[in-house]
Every structure is written in C-alpha cells, then in structure tokens.
Design a protein around this motif. Structure first.
Motif, mmCIF file in Angstrom:
data_model
loop_
_atom_site.group_PDB
_atom_site.id
_atom_site.type_symbol
_atom_site.label_atom_id
_atom_site.label_comp_id
_atom_site.label_asym_id
_atom_site.label_seq_id
_atom_site.Cartn_x
_atom_site.Cartn_y
_atom_site.Cartn_z
ATOM 1 N N LEU A 1 0.875 -1.162 0.000
ATOM 2 C CA LEU A 1 0.000 0.000 0.000
ATOM 3 C C LEU A 1 0.921 1.223 0.000
ATOM 4 C CD1 LEU A 1 -2.999 0.735 0.114
ATOM 5 C CD2 LEU A 1 -2.760 0.957 2.569
ATOM 6 N N VAL A 2 0.748 2.105 -0.979
ATOM 7 C CA VAL A 2 1.612 3.274 -1.098
ATOM 8 C C VAL A 2 0.773 4.546 -1.196
ATOM 9 C CG1 VAL A 2 3.543 2.068 -2.180
ATOM 10 C CG2 VAL A 2 1.759 3.046 -3.616
ATOM 11 N N MET A 3 1.426 5.672 -0.888
ATOM 12 C CA MET A 3 0.797 6.977 -1.036
ATOM 13 C C MET A 3 1.652 7.803 -1.987
ATOM 14 S SD MET A 3 -0.076 9.920 1.774
ATOM 15 C CE MET A 3 -1.741 9.462 2.209
ATOM 16 N N VAL A 4 0.988 8.572 -2.855
ATOM 17 C CA VAL A 4 1.700 9.459 -3.772
ATOM 18 C C VAL A 4 2.040 10.727 -3.001
ATOM 19 C CG1 VAL A 4 1.587 10.704 -5.955
ATOM 20 C CG2 VAL A 4 0.427 8.518 -5.719
ATOM 21 N N VAL A 5 3.338 11.103 -2.985
ATOM 22 C CA VAL A 5 3.762 12.257 -2.201
ATOM 23 C C VAL A 5 3.927 13.513 -3.040
ATOM 24 C CG1 VAL A 5 4.809 10.957 -0.342
ATOM 25 C CG2 VAL A 5 6.177 11.532 -2.328
ATOM 26 N N THR A 6 3.992 13.375 -4.362
ATOM 27 C CA THR A 6 4.104 14.554 -5.209
ATOM 28 C C THR A 6 3.491 14.269 -6.574
ATOM 29 O OG1 THR A 6 5.619 16.228 -6.063
ATOM 30 C CG2 THR A 6 6.400 13.979 -6.070
ATOM 31 N N GLY A 7 3.018 15.301 -7.228
ATOM 32 C CA GLY A 7 2.427 15.131 -8.552
ATOM 33 C C GLY A 7 0.921 15.323 -8.548
ATOM 34 N N ARG A 8 0.323 14.986 -9.670
ATOM 35 C CA ARG A 8 -1.108 15.217 -9.881
ATOM 36 C C ARG A 8 -1.986 14.453 -8.892
ATOM 37 N NH1 ARG A 8 -3.020 13.137 -15.503
ATOM 38 N NH2 ARG A 8 -2.815 11.187 -14.389
ATOM 39 N N ASP A 9 -1.574 13.247 -8.504
ATOM 40 C CA ASP A 9 -2.372 12.410 -7.601
ATOM 41 C C ASP A 9 -1.886 12.481 -6.149
ATOM 42 O OD1 ASP A 9 -4.103 11.471 -9.575
ATOM 43 O OD2 ASP A 9 -2.701 9.918 -10.185
ATOM 44 N N ARG A 10 -1.234 13.582 -5.769
ATOM 45 C CA ARG A 10 -0.666 13.711 -4.422
ATOM 46 C C ARG A 10 -1.720 13.473 -3.348
ATOM 47 N NH1 ARG A 10 1.892 19.086 -3.919
ATOM 48 N NH2 ARG A 10 -0.254 19.827 -3.794
ATOM 49 N N LYS B 1 -3.153 10.577 -2.615
ATOM 50 C CA LYS B 1 -3.975 9.388 -2.860
ATOM 51 C C LYS B 1 -3.184 8.128 -2.545
ATOM 52 C CE LYS B 1 -6.702 11.542 -6.515
ATOM 53 N NZ LYS B 1 -7.010 11.498 -7.948
ATOM 54 N N THR B 2 -3.899 7.082 -2.113
ATOM 55 C CA THR B 2 -3.250 5.809 -1.815
ATOM 56 C C THR B 2 -3.762 4.731 -2.753
ATOM 57 O OG1 THR B 2 -4.922 5.239 -0.178
ATOM 58 C CG2 THR B 2 -2.942 6.342 0.637
ATOM 59 N N GLY B 3 -2.960 3.693 -2.927
ATOM 60 C CA GLY B 3 -3.349 2.575 -3.770
ATOM 61 C C GLY B 3 -2.385 1.416 -3.608
ATOM 62 N N LYS B 4 -2.768 0.282 -4.173
ATOM 63 C CA LYS B 4 -1.963 -0.934 -4.086
ATOM 64 C C LYS B 4 -1.061 -1.043 -5.316
ATOM 65 C CE LYS B 4 -3.468 -5.180 -4.867
ATOM 66 N NZ LYS B 4 -4.182 -6.444 -4.793
ATOM 67 N N VAL B 5 0.190 -1.420 -5.101
ATOM 68 C CA VAL B 5 1.137 -1.571 -6.208
ATOM 69 C C VAL B 5 0.783 -2.830 -6.988
ATOM 70 C CG1 VAL B 5 3.554 -1.902 -6.831
ATOM 71 C CG2 VAL B 5 2.967 -0.377 -4.957
ATOM 72 N N LEU B 6 0.551 -2.665 -8.295
ATOM 73 C CA LEU B 6 0.220 -3.792 -9.161
ATOM 74 C C LEU B 6 1.470 -4.417 -9.775
ATOM 75 C CD1 LEU B 6 -2.759 -2.175 -11.095
ATOM 76 C CD2 LEU B 6 -2.879 -3.756 -9.173
ATOM 77 N N ARG B 7 2.457 -3.578 -10.069
ATOM 78 C CA ARG B 7 3.641 -4.058 -10.772
ATOM 79 C C ARG B 7 4.790 -3.067 -10.561
ATOM 80 N NH1 ARG B 7 3.779 -4.432 -17.201
ATOM 81 N NH2 ARG B 7 5.864 -5.281 -17.420
ATOM 82 N N VAL C 1 0.353 1.630 -10.018
ATOM 83 C CA VAL C 1 -0.444 1.649 -8.791
ATOM 84 C C VAL C 1 -1.918 1.638 -9.174
ATOM 85 C CG1 VAL C 1 -0.911 2.865 -6.634
ATOM 86 C CG2 VAL C 1 1.367 2.958 -7.640
ATOM 87 N N GLU C 2 -2.675 0.798 -8.479
ATOM 88 C CA GLU C 2 -4.094 0.610 -8.760
ATOM 89 C C GLU C 2 -4.871 1.924 -8.647
ATOM 90 O OE1 GLU C 2 -6.916 -3.051 -7.535
ATOM 91 O OE2 GLU C 2 -6.139 -1.889 -5.853
ATOM 92 N N ARG C 3 -5.621 2.277 -9.707
ATOM 93 C CA ARG C 3 -6.499 3.444 -9.769
ATOM 94 C C ARG C 3 -5.782 4.793 -9.606
ATOM 95 N NH1 ARG C 3 -8.862 0.265 -6.087
ATOM 96 N NH2 ARG C 3 -8.695 1.854 -4.503
ATOM 97 N N ASN D 1 8.318 9.171 -6.273
ATOM 98 C CA ASN D 1 7.124 9.940 -5.917
ATOM 99 C C ASN D 1 6.173 9.155 -5.021
ATOM 100 O OD1 ASN D 1 8.133 11.922 -7.559
ATOM 101 N ND2 ASN D 1 6.824 11.436 -9.280
ATOM 102 N N LEU D 2 6.563 7.948 -4.616
ATOM 103 C CA LEU D 2 5.727 7.083 -3.778
ATOM 104 C C LEU D 2 6.393 6.856 -2.425
ATOM 105 C CD1 LEU D 2 4.905 4.305 -6.396
ATOM 106 C CD2 LEU D 2 3.461 6.230 -5.757
#
Length: 110
Positions: A13-22, A24-30, A40-42, A72-73
């Motif tokens: 489970l990761v969170m985006v720390v910078t950028g357009r989706d800052r 938001k959290t999601g699960k790493v797919l690959r 990252v999912e979604r 960025n994660l």
C-alpha cells in the motif's frame, strides 16, 4: 545498467507524495525496476484511444493506469495512518523483514 533495488514491492500500500495524484493511496500492481517506476491501482489514470480490432475489441477511449516514478511514492503504514520510510529488521532466525520507521510495525507479508 542493473536495476536499482527499491523498498517498495508488489501488493504494498503506497501513497503518492508529489504530482497530480498527491495524497492518494493505492496498491502496487507491478514494479518496473529498470525504469524506476511502479503501476499503482487506480492512480495516474490516462486515456488511450484504441482502434477497433474486430468484434472482440471495439474501439474507443480506454482508461488505464500509467507507471509512476518510485521516488514519488512512499509506503503507507496502516497503523500510523501515514506515509512512512521503511527499514529492515533482522530476526533471530536470520530472516529480514521490512518495518515502519515510525512505529516499528512489520510492513507487507515478506
């Protein structure tokens, strides 16, 4: 050039720390280690225009996840409910586990 090793792995489970989706959290797919990116999912959803290829796949605009720079994660600790840095802890049986640097909780199922 060999791929760099990262502390972020598949299914984390990761969170985006910078950028357009800052924020938001999601699960790493690959993980794409040679590119230094992760899917990252979604998150980081982009639109792609696809051409019709017979009856099985009609054309149109398709939304899909694009890779995000791993820099960025940050790992997301559910116990701290915050993005955290990861460390390693060596157990008595010589197995190595990732731990949250903030609370010491084990991260992931490794």
């Amino acid at each position: 050039m060999p791929a760099a090793r990262h502390k972020i792995k598949k299914n984390d489970l990761v969170m985006v720390v910078t950028g357009r989706d800052r924020g938001k959290t999601g699960k790493v797919l690959r993980i794409l280690p040679h590119d230094g990116r992760a899917l990252v999912e979604r998150l980081n959803v982009v639109k792609r225009h696809s051409k019709p290829r017979g009856a099985a796949s009609p054309g149109g605009i398709v939304e899909k996840e694009a890779p995000i720079e791993i820099s960025n994660l940050m790992l997301f600790c559910e116990r701290c409910n915050a993005p955290v840095r990861a460390g390693y802890k060596l157990e008595a049986d010589q197995s190595k586990h990732r731990v949250c640097r903030r609370c010491g909780e084990a991260i992931g199922g490794d």
